[in-house]
Motif scaffolding. Sequence first.
Motif: not given
Length: 694
Positions: A219-220, A223, A226-227, A641, A643-645, A648-649
């Motif tokens: 996940r890391q 994320v 994507e960013f 996105f 996965v990314a939030d 949260r991220d």
Amino acid sequence: MNRGFLRLDDPVTAIRGIGEAKALLLQRLGIATAEDLVYFFPRRYEDRRQVVTIQDLAPGGPPQAFRARVVSIEQRVARSNRRMQITRVCLSDGKNVAWALWFNRWNLSRILREGMELALYGSLEPRRPVPELLNPEFEILDGSDPRSVGRIVPVYSATAGLNEKWLRRVIDTVLETLAPTIADILPPPIVEKFHFIDAASAVRQMHQPTDEALFRAARQRLVFEEFFLLQVGLALRHRRGCLEKKAPALAGQADLTRKFLAELPFELTDDQRRVAQEIADDMRRSVPMNRLLQGDVGSGKTVVAVMALLQALDSGVQAAMMAPTAVLAQQHALTLNRWLAPLGVEVGLLPGGVAPAEKKKIHEQLSDGTLRVVVGTHALIQEAVSFKRLGLIVIDEQHRFGVLQRKALNSKAGAEAPHTLVMTATPIPRTLALSVYGDLAVSTIRQLPSGRQPIKSVWIGDNRLPKMLRFLEGEMAAGRQIYWVCPLIEESENFDAAPLESRFEKLRREFPNRRLAMLHGRMGEKEKNAVMTEFSAGRIDLLASTTVIEVGVDVPNATVMVVENAERFGLSQLHQLRGRVGRGPAKSWCILYADPKNPEAEHRLDQFCSLSDGFAIAEADMQLRGPGEFCGVRQHGLTDFRVADLIRDGAVMEVARQEAFALIAQGDPYESFPLLMQAVLSRYGRMLDIARTA
């Protein structure tokens, strides 16, 4: 599925078992290609690694995984509903027995056979005379490992006509073929620096988690990726803005600015001075300024914008201010005229719908340079509008304009690039600002000018309406003015909310001796402007309106804002409406007249009444509504996105931004990292208006 030839960019119909009908259903989930399926990640997971016996199933307990054989199958029609067919299956694990019931699963009698072994997932219904499970998930065991029990099972967002089991099976099969073909698009130095796992493994772990540490690592990585893609796109756009055209270096003598500050009847706050200096420093350079000025309602952004306009005039160029509505454009024009007329500066107004003769005159004055400041709406970006030398653009309520509108106004500067200052009175959470306005420098005013009255906010229900009406009469008797905002203009079958027109009639009957008026978006520009002019002049006691008055209108004598059906508004929008009052010396109120249907809605109203800081409200609003709906930013497409939030991220966004801008500063990324740039252009090329020439 043809395993040898399936590619990520193939349509889903290239996958075995997906025809046109299934493809249409997948389209509802945003899935059109094989790649979309690969990146359609689960919304949650169920840990079914522990397989229990039927005896271990507790009535009313959580769903659990177990195995059992089919003992018998019967189908019957429900007595109470002849269209409901019930399939009842007796299950045994060799020691205990339970019954499973499915409703309207007509084909089960053809699928299941006595003696078959099943892997099941479900829970026993409480208070039943015999152990029963309703609609348990199941899988026929044919010697292969089951997909639905004995492991952590992904749960996907489904749609009518597609079930979880089918989606899992298709995605697992596609992954088996395509996961090895997923390219690592992140630059190797970044992968090494942050110890990221490879892209293929990350995608597999998201669908088929085997270990918590590996899942977190997957996940890391995704994320960050994507960013990083977004921030590389924003960095490219920023670089293009710096390299494509030079801006006029606005370092004039500051005569107008000095006169303006000398006559200003109040002291600037420390925040205003700091932000004004940031803007002035930007405008003295030949690199085009692209700066976002954000500040709470009433924080004094307009004064800072006027100082920027005067710096442009002191340096011999023209300036334009664009607002989203004619009412707000007129308000800005009145304010600028009040401040600039004593300095000998004429301010033109170009809203939509202006008379042809007046429009022609303004067009000519802008073209020959005799008109140096103009305020307008979208009318400013019409082809007929040209400037002699446009050096500064100020855009108010930036989130209401798209990227292309901003670009159209910028093009009016011809061979030069204008300096651009975009403003918003809706404070934007930092991570959202980095996403939507990531190519802009950000200036923030948090201080409110001294003398601003705190606004008392309360929410009431129907039981307190008579008392509120008496209070409003008292305010009007004291010479104060009232806003009353409704969410709809007229009755609607789709919304259970008070329409403006019927509320206006009730208010006229309630206050027969008061001067009332109505304002909404369907009125003509002249009619709307006439109403606002009358209200601003104090000749209207109560203005019933839709949210057309949400931004910009300054009436110091207005002391009460009533928002009907307040539970239907976002917190930030309520804060914008609240900002229409409290602009004069008298105590002001914001009354939310609401009918919340659940505890969550009540909590939102309580939260709003307890918060006065727009930045705190913006953070709370984004958490409640999600970044995609916050202030309508979904139009930008920069907040969606896989996965990314953004909430949260946020910390990862900051790191990704630093790495992306550093990468673009190093040289030509197209030559060094072609796969990365291909992904950036594919995802954000049109959205951010970036091209290979960037």
